[in-house]
Design a protein around this motif. Structure first.
Motif, mmCIF file in Angstrom:
data_model
loop_
_atom_site.group_PDB
_atom_site.id
_atom_site.type_symbol
_atom_site.label_atom_id
_atom_site.label_comp_id
_atom_site.label_asym_id
_atom_site.label_seq_id
_atom_site.Cartn_x
_atom_site.Cartn_y
_atom_site.Cartn_z
ATOM 1 N N ALA A 145 16.301 56.441 11.281
ATOM 2 C CA ALA A 145 15.971 57.081 12.554
ATOM 3 C C ALA A 145 14.903 58.170 12.396
ATOM 4 N N GLY A 146 14.556 58.494 11.148
ATOM 5 C CA GLY A 146 13.548 59.515 10.902
ATOM 6 C C GLY A 146 14.053 60.943 11.047
ATOM 7 N N GLU A 147 15.371 61.124 11.048
ATOM 8 C CA GLU A 147 15.966 62.460 11.177
ATOM 9 C C GLU A 147 15.892 63.248 9.880
ATOM 10 N N ILE A 148 15.979 62.531 8.759
ATOM 11 C CA ILE A 148 15.964 63.164 7.447
ATOM 12 C C ILE A 148 14.950 62.446 6.565
ATOM 13 N N THR A 149 14.585 63.089 5.460
ATOM 14 C CA THR A 149 13.691 62.470 4.484
ATOM 15 C C THR A 149 14.320 62.567 3.098
ATOM 16 N N THR A 150 13.826 61.735 2.209
ATOM 17 C CA THR A 150 14.314 61.698 0.836
ATOM 18 C C THR A 150 13.443 62.578 -0.043
ATOM 19 N N VAL A 151 14.078 63.328 -0.909
ATOM 20 C CA VAL A 151 13.390 64.090 -1.952
ATOM 21 C C VAL A 151 13.792 63.433 -3.261
ATOM 22 N N SER A 152 12.846 62.733 -3.882
ATOM 23 C CA SER A 152 13.118 62.032 -5.141
ATOM 24 C C SER A 152 12.650 62.887 -6.300
ATOM 25 N N LEU A 153 13.524 63.074 -7.262
ATOM 26 C CA LEU A 153 13.192 63.857 -8.450
ATOM 27 C C LEU A 153 13.136 62.938 -9.657
ATOM 28 N N PRO A 154 12.104 63.086 -10.487
ATOM 29 C CA PRO A 154 12.042 62.264 -11.697
ATOM 30 C C PRO A 154 13.290 62.472 -12.550
ATOM 31 N N GLY A 155 13.944 61.395 -12.894
ATOM 32 C CA GLY A 155 15.122 61.468 -13.749
ATOM 33 C C GLY A 155 16.373 61.992 -13.068
ATOM 34 N N HIS A 162 9.477 69.161 8.149
ATOM 35 C CA HIS A 162 9.162 70.450 7.531
ATOM 36 C C HIS A 162 7.682 70.591 7.194
ATOM 37 N N GLY A 163 6.927 69.528 7.343
ATOM 38 C CA GLY A 163 5.527 69.580 6.958
ATOM 39 C C GLY A 163 5.386 69.531 5.448
ATOM 40 N N HIS A 164 4.166 69.685 4.996
ATOM 41 C CA HIS A 164 3.865 69.592 3.566
ATOM 42 C C HIS A 164 4.479 70.769 2.810
ATOM 43 N N HIS A 165 5.280 70.466 1.813
ATOM 44 C CA HIS A 165 5.872 71.488 0.962
ATOM 45 C C HIS A 165 6.290 70.860 -0.359
ATOM 46 N N HIS A 166 6.708 71.689 -1.288
ATOM 47 C CA HIS A 166 7.100 71.234 -2.613
ATOM 48 C C HIS A 166 8.521 71.706 -2.908
ATOM 49 N N HIS A 167 8.975 71.468 -4.135
ATOM 50 C CA HIS A 167 10.365 71.779 -4.464
ATOM 51 C C HIS A 167 10.503 72.459 -5.825
ATOM 52 N N PHE A 168 11.578 73.211 -5.974
ATOM 53 C CA PHE A 168 11.968 73.857 -7.223
ATOM 54 C C PHE A 168 13.337 73.305 -7.605
ATOM 55 N N HIS A 169 13.469 72.800 -8.826
ATOM 56 C CA HIS A 169 14.722 72.216 -9.299
ATOM 57 C C HIS A 169 15.296 73.134 -10.383
ATOM 58 N N ARG A 221 17.407 73.896 -13.397
ATOM 59 C CA ARG A 221 17.950 73.096 -14.501
ATOM 60 C C ARG A 221 19.396 73.460 -14.839
ATOM 61 N N ALA A 222 19.842 74.619 -14.425
ATOM 62 C CA ALA A 222 21.211 75.041 -14.744
ATOM 63 C C ALA A 222 22.214 74.509 -13.716
ATOM 64 N N CYS A 223 21.981 74.777 -12.444
ATOM 65 C CA CYS A 223 22.956 74.376 -11.409
ATOM 66 C C CYS A 223 22.596 73.059 -10.727
ATOM 67 N N ASP A 224 21.424 72.513 -11.026
ATOM 68 C CA ASP A 224 20.959 71.224 -10.500
ATOM 69 C C ASP A 224 20.637 71.251 -9.012
ATOM 70 N N ARG A 225 20.601 72.450 -8.400
ATOM 71 C CA ARG A 225 20.236 72.530 -6.989
ATOM 72 C C ARG A 225 18.717 72.460 -6.847
ATOM 73 N N VAL A 226 18.279 72.012 -5.673
ATOM 74 C CA VAL A 226 16.859 71.898 -5.371
ATOM 75 C C VAL A 226 16.567 72.802 -4.184
ATOM 76 N N PHE A 227 15.444 73.511 -4.250
ATOM 77 C CA PHE A 227 15.042 74.450 -3.212
ATOM 78 C C PHE A 227 13.652 74.096 -2.716
#
Length: 124
Positions: free
Chosen positions: A53-63, A73-80, A82-88
């Protein structure tokens, strides 16, 4: 037309309130507070229909496994972390990446993921 069930509303609310991409298990953990008894199959079924439905998008992380965030949200990037495995979300971009491409190539898009420790996980 998609049904707007309690489960789907709970998942949407969790993604909105998190303000960051969530893994399916994170979605389940948070959504169960709103709809007790919700199962992982329900989360995956709703993720699939919300993606379609286009309500959400996928954020794929290598590995790593896919995460999901509210679309638009428009063009943006992410911070992963390594300790808690959360993505921001990172709302900055280094700019024109065309200069990094080989001669004669045309850049169509880019994704950037930063890796390190989040504020909660970094040693003091």
């Amino acid at each position: 037309m998609e049904r707007n069930t309690r489960q789907r509303k709970a998942i949407h609310t969790c993604l909105e309130q998190a303000g960051r991409p969530l893994a399916p298990q994170e979605i389940l953990d948070q959504a169960q507070a709103l709809v007790p008894g919700m199962g992982m199959a329900t989360v995956y079924r709703n993720i699939k229909s919300m993606l379609e439905a286009g309500e959400i998008t996928t954020v794929s992380l290598p590995g790593g496994g896919d995460r999901y965030e509210i679309a638009g949200h428009g063009h943006h990037h992410h911070f992963h972390c390594r300790a808690c495995d959360r993505v921001f979300e990172v709302h900055a971009c280094p700019g024109d990446m065309q200069k990094l491409t080989p001669d004669g190539f045309v850049l169509e898009s880019h994704e950037l993921t930063l890796y390190g420790l989040c504020g909660a996980c970094r040693p003091m």
